[in-house]
Design a protein around this motif. Structure first.
Motif, mmCIF file in Angstrom:
data_model
loop_
_atom_site.group_PDB
_atom_site.id
_atom_site.type_symbol
_atom_site.label_atom_id
_atom_site.label_comp_id
_atom_site.label_asym_id
_atom_site.label_seq_id
_atom_site.Cartn_x
_atom_site.Cartn_y
_atom_site.Cartn_z
ATOM 1 N N THR A 124 28.275 22.834 36.123
ATOM 2 C CA THR A 124 28.039 23.163 37.536
ATOM 3 C C THR A 124 28.513 24.548 37.937
ATOM 4 N N SER A 132 27.697 10.737 41.082
ATOM 5 C CA SER A 132 26.585 10.352 41.960
ATOM 6 C C SER A 132 25.324 11.125 41.604
ATOM 7 N N ASP A 133 25.491 12.333 41.061
ATOM 8 C CA ASP A 133 24.363 13.143 40.602
ATOM 9 C C ASP A 133 23.935 12.642 39.224
ATOM 10 N N GLN A 134 22.872 11.859 39.183
ATOM 11 C CA GLN A 134 22.456 11.255 37.923
ATOM 12 C C GLN A 134 21.865 12.266 36.953
ATOM 13 N N ASN A 135 21.338 13.401 37.473
ATOM 14 C CA ASN A 135 20.871 14.456 36.578
ATOM 15 C C ASN A 135 22.046 15.043 35.795
#
Length: 967
Positions: free
Chosen positions: A294, A254-257
């Protein structure tokens, strides 16, 4: 829709709507429709074997121009491809391990169960081979299906035949059945018990449920276990193309970065980006890179395959620690991983991808221990449950098995020559099955891997290996005369070891433009081939003369033709020794090569014989081949004819000019020209030193074009004493071309056979004028008198042979299959299947016509001694050596004799009338499509008939057939 069908759809929807991506079946699943990314599926030839490691096949396929592929959507897998109109019964889908074959099957079934696609199919039965392997007892087909689908127990056995059924056999490469198509008995009864192997082979050959559809998936190496004549369409799953790779990562996060960072990183390493063609590797990369990006800084980001897989194993063992909060987990992990590595290594050498309890026991793994740890390290090793709830074990992907095998050998072997020995063993492999294992083993020996291994295995120190010594040993091996596939893998090994010096040297020469002026070493020539093969861009033209300065350099650069569209190898002093490498390149995974010029080389007959093996391969896309002035004789022509008969060869132009083929060679070649699969349009064959050369185009068809005919006639040194163009659908326009050719070269031919064509009055006038021309040597013109007018015979059906549900009418000239049994008396000649014969026996020359209705019919002839009461092949028309038949449907024709089918590439075009011409003395039986356009030849049987023949018919349910009255 039957209630049973609704229940089956509900059960399949519940089973396949959720997936455990790379995991054993525990934890939180994912909805398939949410994560499914459409795979890249293409038309895939006929299912040949590739001698490359599957990763090498991916590397080759990754460079193919996508615009040249015939692509297929998963739900359209049974739609005919490439302009074909014949219906598809059996589809074979190939794909390397982890490429998405099983997920495609699951998506297909889910869409059917949710009524989104393929609703013309009433029932789908998914029978994976890993479940079928567990079945030991004999079963009938009905009993077998009821084991998988208990809801079918409410069905009567014959009721199932009324519905359109699809069988899906997933994982042919995992099959442990003998698949003895040659010796298994024919089996027609769905209610009688026999072995699973007999059931499967008879489903494939069409004896059991001939109207059923079949879909088989397989890794490429196992695809040839099914006879090619039983496969009607081959597709290949290529995994993700470049845009689909990005789509996968964007869907997953969901985190496109974060998705963009991962995409950028995998693109920065060609090795990683190529491997992302495999969906499972995308999943592995997503797990590793998500955590690294991350939870840590970016200094330890993997750039090689070995580093990526080591990180993956580290994360999975840490998941165990988090889940079970064990105080002493590491020792247990290490012991279990080494046991898995032992299992992986020993079975890798055997080629096994799935394991049963016996396999685990043989490798010191306790079944209970495996169950506990497979629930912990689910992404590495998983267990599934088969038909009888027996456990089936496997690694998530073949590459994980190869990595663990390398890890086991690296940690347990103290030999100083370990890496050298591994290199030698991998080089001895013909199909490269140890290539990726070798990459991993070498990658584990680098300094960058040592720290990772210490984290994985809780070792303070790992054994040191002399990396420089390994690098020098590999470079020494590259100097040797290895196969291109093994040489390319050695360059990948150097990349794992962090050494790209050879490639960088060659790249500098290429960039400077001075390469052709410098004598390269053998290793540098191999590096040049590697650079050209790994390039993202295809070579429009590869001219070998621009690069060569030595014989060895030529040999090492030949594999580059895999990555070029046109290869100019003419006048390069090549000999027969190069042809084996060229054949291997033609067999590679979907090469772009379309034109190959080998003219003016001393290839000789042996060279062309070796080359022909590549021409006949399903992956060969060659359209133009020039072998003029190559010192060829008649000895090579049989191999060329065999290649021309290959249904997968699309060769349009063959230049054999200035070779001493002799009369005997051209006769051999004509057998290939006359085959129904030959696509040749231009044959250039100016022969040296032959005053008269005899060429006969036998059993010609519309695939031999007017261009080809004209080119043959105009060959100044080729004498066509007889040119047979019977049944070629030649019209007035074709006659004009022939007339022009005959007048341009008036010496040839002596006799021209144009029977069974459509020249029309104007076409025949043109040719007749040539016949009367005193300057032309044409002596005989066969213009094709209608056979029906000369040899027609009137037939009647014999009620004493009729099956009990066949009703006769119109003076015993029409037969219909009905639901009620007819009041026929007992008779020894009566069939127990839907067949009937005519009263009249046939010898001499006979012509008759029949018209069929509804779905389909079988029309042909048989000896009177065909079986009547047996439920076996001896009773069925076309399935024994006593009968010859034509199978008709609204979409296709095929002929059958002695249980062997041949599919005819001619569409019925709305016509449901068939003409049959028998010349008993000559041993020929011809079938024709009868339409307003006249007769179109469908097929010629050649046989030595030993007794009178009787017309015979197989009438399907709710169908009828009428014998036509001929004037």
């Amino acid at each position: 829709m039957p209630q049973c069908q609704r229940r089956i759809k509900c059960n399949l929807k519940e089973k396949f709507e959720r997936v455990f991506e790379g995991k054993a079946k525990e934890g939180q699943p994912t909805l398939l429709n949410e994560i499914y990314t459409e795979l890249y599926i293409t038309e895939g030839g006929t299912g040949g074997v590739n001698d490359e490691h599957e990763v090498t096949q991916i590397e080759t396929a990754s460079k193919k121009r996508l615009t040249e592929d015939t692509t297929v959507k998963c739900n359209d897998i049974f739609k005919p491809l490439s302009g074909r109109v014949a219906p598809i019964r059996t589809v074979l889908t190939k794909g390397v391990a982890g490429i998405g074959k099983t997920v495609s099957v699951e998506k297909f079934i889910l869409d059917w169960a949710e009524e989104k696609a393929n609703q013309h199919v009433h029932f789908i039965f998914a029978l994976p081979f890993r479940d079928l392997n567990l079945i030991k007892d004999q079963h009938s087909l009905i009993e077998l299906l009821c084991h998988f689908v208990p809801d079918l127990k409410t069905f009567e056995p014959n009721e199932l035949c009324r519905y359109k059924i699809l069988f899906i056999f997933d994982g042919l490469d995992e099959c442990r059945l003998p698949l003895d198509f040659q010796n298994n008995e024919s089996w027609f009864d769905v209610t009688k018990k026999t072995s699973l192997d007999v059931l499967f082979t008879n489903l494939i050959t069409g004896n059991l449920l001939p109207s059923a559809l079949l879909w088989i998936t397989s890794r490429p190496a196992a695809a040839n276990q099914i006879p090619p004549e039983c496969i009607h369409q081959v597709t290949e799953i290529r995994g993700f193309n470049d845009s689909q790779k990005e789509e996968y990562f964007r869907k997953r996060f969901s985190d496109q970065n974060l998705a963009c960072r991962i995409i950028t990183h995998v693109k920065s390493s060609r090795a990683l980006f190529i491997m992302c063609h495999i969906p499972v590797f995308c999943w592995i990369s997503a797990i590793v890179l998500e955590r690294l990006f991350t939870e840590t800084d970016s200094g330890d980001i993997p750039k090689t395959l070995t580093e990526m897989y080591t990180h993956f194993l580290i994360f999975q063992t840490s998941l165990k620690n988090d889940k079970y909060r064990l105080q002493t987990p590491v020792t247990l992990n290490r012991k279990f991983l080494l046991k898995l590595g032992k299992l992986a290594f020993h079975n890798l050498k055997k080629g096994n991808l799935i394991f049963y309890e016996q396999d685990l026991t043989e490798n010191d793994i306790d079944v209970t221990e495996a169950s506990v740890h497979s629930g912990v390290c689910t992404e590495v090793f998983k267990e599934e449950f088969g038909l009888y709830q027996d456990k089936v074990y496997c690694f998530v992907h073949l590459s994980i098995q190869e990595y663990l095998a390398a890890l086991y050998v690296f940690l347990s072997n103290s030999s100083a020559d370990l890496l050298k020995t591994a290199v030698d063993e991998a080089l001895e492999s013909k199909n490269g099955h140890l290539d990726l294992y070798l990459r991993f083993l070498l990658g584990l020996s680098t300094n960058s891997s040592k720290t990772l291994i210490q984290r994985l295995m809780a070792q303070k120190r790992t054994r040191s290996r002399d990396i420089n010594e390994s690098i020098q040993y590999i470079k020494k091996k590259i100097q040797e005369n290895l196969s291109p596939e093994r040489t390319i893998n050695l360059f990948h090994c150097l990349n794992e070891l962090g050494d790209n010096s050879l490639v960088e040297e060659v790249q500098r020469y290429l960039n400077s433009g001075s390469l052709s002026a410098k004598d390269l070493t053998p290793a540098q020539y191999s590096a040049l081939a590697f650079v050209l093969l790994m390039s993202d861009e295809e070579l429009d033209v590869f001219d070998l003369k621009k690069f060569i300065t030595s014989d060895e350099g030529r040999q090492r650069l030949l594999p580059v033709i895999k990555n070029s569209r046109t290869a100019l190898l003419n006048s390069c002093n090549l000999t027969e020794k190069c042809c084996e490498a060229l054949a291997s390149a033609l067999r590679s995974n979907s090469p772009p090569l379309r034109e190959l010029d080998l003219s003016d080389n001393d290839l000789q007959d042996l060279g062309v014989q070796l080359l022909s093996a590549g021409l006949g391969d399903s992956h060969c896309n060659l359209e133009i081949l020039r072998v003029d002035r190559c010192e060829l004789t008649e000895k090579c022509c049989e191999a060329l004819a065999s290649a021309l008969r290959s249904r997968s060869l699309y060769l349009r132009e063959l230049d054999l000019s200035d070779n001493d083929l002799q009369d005997s060679g051209v006769k051999l070649l004509s057998a290939g020209l006359g085959d129904s699969h030959c696509n040749l349009e231009i044959l250039r064959s100016v022969l040296l030193g032959i005053p008269y050369c005899y060429l006969e185009i036998l059993r010609s068809r519309n695939l031999i074009s007017a261009t080809c005919i004209r080119d043959l006639i105009l060959s100044k040194s080729l004498f066509l004493s007889l040119c047979r163009l019977s049944g070629c659908r030649i019209t007035e326009r074709g006659c004009s071309s022939l007339t022009s050719a005959l007048r341009s070269n008036p010496s040839y031919p002596r006799e021209l056979d144009l029977s069974y064509n459509h020249p029309g009055d104007s076409g025949m006038k043109l040719l007749s004028a040539v016949l009367e021309d005193s300057s032309c040597k044409l002596e005989k013109l066969n213009d094709g008198v209608e056979v029906g007018a000369l040899y027609s015979c009137q037939l009647t059906l014999d009620p004493n042979t009729a099956y009990m549900r066949l009703s006769l009418s119109e003076g015993n000239r029409k037969v219909t299959c009905v639901a009620e049994e007819q009041p026929y008396p007992d008779h020894p000649e009566r069939f127990i299947c839907c067949q009937i014969l005519c009263r009249e026996s046939l010898t001499g020359r006979c012509y008759w016509e029949a018209e069929w209705s509804a779905d389909r019919a079988r029309i042909g002839v048989t000896y009177k001694g065909i079986g009547r009461k047996e439920a076996s092949a001896d009773c069925v028309l076309g399935h024994n050596d006593k009968s010859w038949i034509l199978c008709c449907s609204p979409h296709s024709y095929s002929v059958w004799h002695n249980h062997k089918p041949t599919y005819i590439p001619i569409h019925p075009s709305g016509s449901r009338r068939v003409g049959v011409y028998l010349n008993w003395e000559a041993g020929t039986l011809s079938f024709y499509r009868v339409s307003s356009d006249g007769l179109t030849l469908l097929y010629n049987f050649s046989s030595s008939f030993t007794e009178p023949l009787y017309p015979g018919f197989y009438i399907y349910q709710n169908s009828s057939l009428s014998l036509s009255m001929l004037g």
